[in-house]
Design an enzyme around this catalytic site. Structure first.
Site, PDB file in Angstrom:
ATOM      1  N   ILE A   1      32.684   5.086 -49.537  1.00 24.19           N
ATOM      2  CA  ILE A   1      33.672   5.615 -49.438  1.00 24.19           C
ATOM      3  C   ILE A   1      34.607   6.350 -49.139  1.00 24.19           C
ATOM      4  O   ILE A   1      33.332   7.474 -49.827  1.00 24.19           O
ATOM      5  CB  ILE A   1      34.100   4.975 -50.622  1.00 24.19           C
ATOM      6  CG1 ILE A   1      33.720   5.419 -52.124  1.00 24.19           C
ATOM      7  CG2 ILE A   1      34.211   3.549 -51.061  1.00 24.19           C
ATOM      8  CD1 ILE A   1      34.139   4.602 -53.761  1.00 24.19           C
ATOM      9  N   ASP A   2      35.899   7.271 -48.804  1.00 21.15           N
ATOM     10  CA  ASP A   2      35.927   8.706 -48.535  1.00 21.15           C
ATOM     11  C   ASP A   2      36.033   9.266 -50.122  1.00 21.15           C
ATOM     12  O   ASP A   2      35.982   9.048 -50.997  1.00 21.15           O
ATOM     13  CB  ASP A   2      37.896   8.461 -49.079  1.00 21.15           C
ATOM     14  CG  ASP A   2      38.007   7.226 -47.579  1.00 21.15           C
ATOM     15  OD1 ASP A   2      37.422   7.521 -46.916  1.00 21.15           O
ATOM     16  OD2 ASP A   2      39.511   7.215 -47.680  1.00 21.15           O
ATOM     17  N   LYS A   3      35.982  10.659 -49.942  1.00 24.12           N
ATOM     18  CA  LYS A   3      35.177  10.907 -50.936  1.00 24.12           C
ATOM     19  C   LYS A   3      36.163  11.383 -51.587  1.00 24.12           C
ATOM     20  O   LYS A   3      36.032  11.399 -52.825  1.00 24.12           O
ATOM     21  CB  LYS A   3      35.663  12.877 -50.212  1.00 24.12           C
ATOM     22  CG  LYS A   3      35.627  14.206 -51.272  1.00 24.12           C
ATOM     23  CD  LYS A   3      36.137  15.229 -50.493  1.00 24.12           C
ATOM     24  CE  LYS A   3      35.661  16.601 -51.492  1.00 24.12           C
ATOM     25  NZ  LYS A   3      35.852  17.643 -50.443  1.00 24.12           N
TER      26      LYS A   3
ATOM     27  N   ARG B   1      44.362   3.286 -46.621  1.00 23.86           N
ATOM     28  CA  ARG B   1      45.365   4.221 -46.581  1.00 23.86           C
ATOM     29  C   ARG B   1      46.551   4.526 -45.659  1.00 23.86           C
ATOM     30  O   ARG B   1      47.429   4.456 -44.836  1.00 23.86           O
ATOM     31  CB  ARG B   1      45.043   5.382 -46.724  1.00 23.86           C
ATOM     32  CG  ARG B   1      43.663   5.551 -47.679  1.00 23.86           C
ATOM     33  CD  ARG B   1      42.721   6.757 -47.945  1.00 23.86           C
ATOM     34  NE  ARG B   1      43.447   8.112 -47.879  1.00 23.86           N
ATOM     35  CZ  ARG B   1      42.805   8.650 -47.191  1.00 23.86           C
ATOM     36  NH1 ARG B   1      41.808   8.706 -47.666  1.00 23.86           N
ATOM     37  NH2 ARG B   1      43.148  10.678 -47.287  1.00 23.86           N
TER      38      ARG B   1
END
Length: 301
Positions: free
Chosen positions: A135-137, A236
């Site tokens: 998952i993204d930072k 997003r």
């Protein structure tokens, strides 16, 4: 050793600049070093950093093995939701990168995992031991990690078959009038900004996001998302594409947002078949404090 071929969507860009756009985790200094050492080749040849790329060029980047040796265990606290001899489920905080990449070898989830346990699967190499998915930072929430190769293969297959339960909660701009929605729009690299993704027909892959509105506020909505595909930045990009960008998103959101915590996107639920027992396991974690505080603020408006 990790090798990667880069897709070219534009011409007359310096080689070092193009590689930096495609691989933002690499610094320009490191890229120029790689070019000099022959780790970045154009059509099988070593070109200068100033070389202007052409549409039909074949660019291959090789990350040397010796860089992997810099990945060391670090005593970083982990929020462990579940653990046994095969699997660990982590509630990752916003701001933590999942695994090391070129130029980033410290402070990642992998560094913390290497300190916590010695038995992680080796399928993805020494930079990504145990990592089945990412998952993204700046996205918080649940992540499953494999402690051996058998578990890794089982969990990876479940991801490919889309049988893993994954639910995300996001706070988005705008009041969405309908309760349910589905975004079916292909995602690929943004031709104008190589560090971003976008909805495009060029060099893209199928991307499908389903969402349900949980709450509506004065000028925002709280939604739950279910992904049919797992593209980079998918939620997003899709929510921005339909006019409801995720609050706090530094890439696809609004500049006026509070971006101190990154995008308000949380992997709230995760479910899968246990690789050994065959039992279905499902986990859920609450929203981070800053996320819940923002919702309480919106409810009070």
């Amino acid at each position: 050793m990790e090798k990667r071929k880069l897709e070219i969507n534009e011409e007359n860009v310096r080689l070092d600049k193009f590689v930096m756009q495609e691989m933002p985790n690499l610094s320009r200094t490191l890229i120029q070093e790689y070019i000099k050492e022959g780790h970045i080749l154009v059509n099988g040849k070593n070109e200068k950093a100033s070389y202007k790329i052409k549409m039909n060029d074949d660019i291959e980047v090789t990350i040397p093995d010796n860089k992997d040796m810099d990945v060391l265990p670090e005593d970083i606290p982990l929020d462990i939701v579940y653990e046994d001899q095969d699997v660990i489920v982590i509630n990752k905080p916003s701001g933590m990168i999942v695994h090391p990449s070129a130029g980033i070898y410290s402070g990642t989830l992998v560094n913390a995992l290497l300190y916590h346990c010695k038995d992680l699967s080796g399928i993805n190499g020494v930079n990504r031991p145990g990592i089945v998915h990412r998952i993204d930072k700046e996205t918080s929430g649940l992540l499953m990690v494999a402690k051996n190769d058998k578990a890794h293969q089982s969990l990876s297959e479940q991801l490919k078959e889309h049988s893993v339960t994954r639910r995300y909660v996001a706070l988005v701009h705008g009041v969405i009038p309908h309760t349910h929605g589905k975004v079916n729009a292909p995602i690929g690299r943004d031709v104008n900004d190589r560090q971003k993704m976008s909805v495009t027909k060029n060099n893209s892959k199928e991307a499908i996001t389903n969402f349900t509105v949980l709450e509506r506020y004065k000028d925002m909505s709280l939604i739950e998302c279910r992904l049919e595909t797992g593209r980079t930045h998918q939620i997003r990009v899709h929510m921005s594409y339909i006019g409801y960008p995720v609050y706090g998103d530094p890439k696809y959101g609004k500049k006026k947002d509070d971006q101190s915590h990154g995008q308000f996107l949380h992997a709230k639920k995760l479910g899968f078949i246990h690789p050994t027992t065959g039992e279905y396991l499902e986990f859920e974690c609450p929203l981070p404090d800053y996320f819940q505080a923002k919702l309480d603020e919106l409810k009070g408006e």
